[in-house]
Enzyme design. Structure first.
Site, short mmCIF file in Angstrom:
data_model
loop_
_atom_site.label_atom_id
_atom_site.label_comp_id
_atom_site.label_asym_id
_atom_site.label_seq_id
_atom_site.Cartn_x
_atom_site.Cartn_y
_atom_site.Cartn_z
N GLY A 304 0.82 -1.21 0.00
CA GLY A 304 0.00 0.00 0.00
C GLY A 304 0.85 1.26 0.00
O GLY A 304 2.04 1.26 -0.33
N SER A 305 0.24 2.37 0.40
CA SER A 305 0.91 3.67 0.33
C SER A 305 2.18 3.81 1.17
O SER A 305 3.04 4.62 0.84
CB SER A 305 -0.08 4.78 0.72
OG SER A 305 -1.07 4.92 -0.28
N PRO A 306 2.36 3.06 2.28
CA PRO A 306 3.62 3.20 3.02
C PRO A 306 4.87 2.96 2.17
O PRO A 306 5.96 3.45 2.50
CB PRO A 306 3.49 2.14 4.12
CG PRO A 306 2.03 2.06 4.38
CD PRO A 306 1.40 2.22 3.03
#
Length: 336
Positions: A304-306
């Protein structure tokens, strides 16, 4: 009379040392004193794994022929042993003899029995030659399913494993770390067993401690302190509720210490510390929620975005800045 006299002289004088040694081997038994296993603590000193006293039933291989009578007698006094051994009453003697075959010292055949069974064995010991009861140590996990995947659990040594583990002091009926910290730090946690020497009579009954040999003190296992915080682990567990499956890991960014490692749903390691039926183990393995599966380190999830923070740091480290643009961005990158 002359021949008998010479034979008597040979036995009592010439072969005195030989027969004295044989007599002592029969009369004196070396009993192992199991070393206390090391505790497991969290970072604040809360106990995650500890020892408690349990009872075990033992069988002496030197009383091989008597077992054909004493084992059925035990089953008649207390009907639970066949179920504990997962065998029918008719096959109980055969199962126990297979379990102790090749051993010369009393072997634990049933671990973690209740005090009532131990009392029956002690009360009727004159009717049960070769059968005895001993105090034993078991494992207890005060927080149950909390952090169970990290702490792990214990399991009895199998006959197949004994071939490689005998040299390390393990015997039939002993437990060994099977999962998690219990397995990874097994050598440190288990300690070194001690021994004492007891005197037996002609019926193989223990008369008491003897001065034949100096007792060997057991060396307790090392205690293990984890970086986990049990209070934070509880908070993570509560955040999941009873229906959500997944994992949560929290690290201390200053040093990378793992403060929380939660995998839900979990299991209770105390079940493994006691005698678990094959049906119960099968239900855990076949559970669709996979409670034995450590989702924190065994499962795969999309980042995901991390992941953007990692690519941004990599760019800054290589001389790019916030004004750098890459055009056009088509998504895929072809290699080969």
């Amino acid at each position: 009379m002359l021949i008998l006299g010479l034979r008597l002289f040979s036995i009592q004088v010439l072969k005195y040392s030989h027969f004295l040694t044989r007599s002592d081997e029969i009369r004196i038994k070396r009993k192992v004193i199991e070393a206390p296993r090391g505790f497991i603590f969290d970072r604040n000193g809360s106990v995650l794994a500890e020892n408690l006293m349990t009872y075990s039933i033992t069988v002496d291989p030197t009383e091989w022929d008597s077992l054909d009578v004493s084992i059925p007698r035990l089953a008649s006094l207390f009907p639970e042993p066949p179920k504990m051994l997962n065998v029918s009453g008719e096959n109980m003697v055969q199962k126990i003899k297979e379990q102790i075959r090749g051993s010369f010292n009393p072997e634990k055949i049933i671990r973690d029995v209740n005090f009532r069974l131990l009392s029956i064995v002690e009360e009727h010991n004159h009717e049960l030659p070769g059968v005895g009861g001993v105090f034993d140590q078991g494992r207890r996990y005060p927080y149950g399913p909390l952090a169970a995947h990290v702490i792990g659990y214990m399991g009895e040594v199998t006959r197949k494993e004994l071939g490689t583990l005998k040299d390390k002091g393990y015997k039939s009926g002993y437990s060994i770390g099977r999962h998690g910290i219990e397995k990874y730090y097994e050598d440190a946690l288990k300690g070194e067993n001690g021994a004492k020497f007891v005197e037996m009579n002609y019926q193989s009954r223990i008369l008491g401690i003897t001065n034949y040999g100096n007792p060997i003190r057991p060396e307790p296992g090392e205690n293990i302190t984890l970086t986990l915080d049990v209070r934070m682990q509880m908070t993570a567990r509560e955040a999941f509720g009873d229906t959500v499956r997944g994992a949560l890991v929290a690290l201390d960014p200053r040093n990378g210490e793992v403060l929380v490692m939660a995998s839900l749903p979990s299991f209770d390691p105390n079940e493994f510390a006691h005698t678990m039926s094959s049906e119960r183990y099968a239900s855990l393995v076949n559970d669709l929620d996979s409670p034995l599966f450590n989702r924190a380190i065994q499962a795969t999830y999309p980042p995901g975005s991390p992941i953007k923070t990692l690519t941004a740091l990599a760019g800054l480290e290589n001389g790019f800045n916030e004004d750098t643009r890459f055009q056009p961005c088509m998504g895929p990158y072809y290699y080969g």
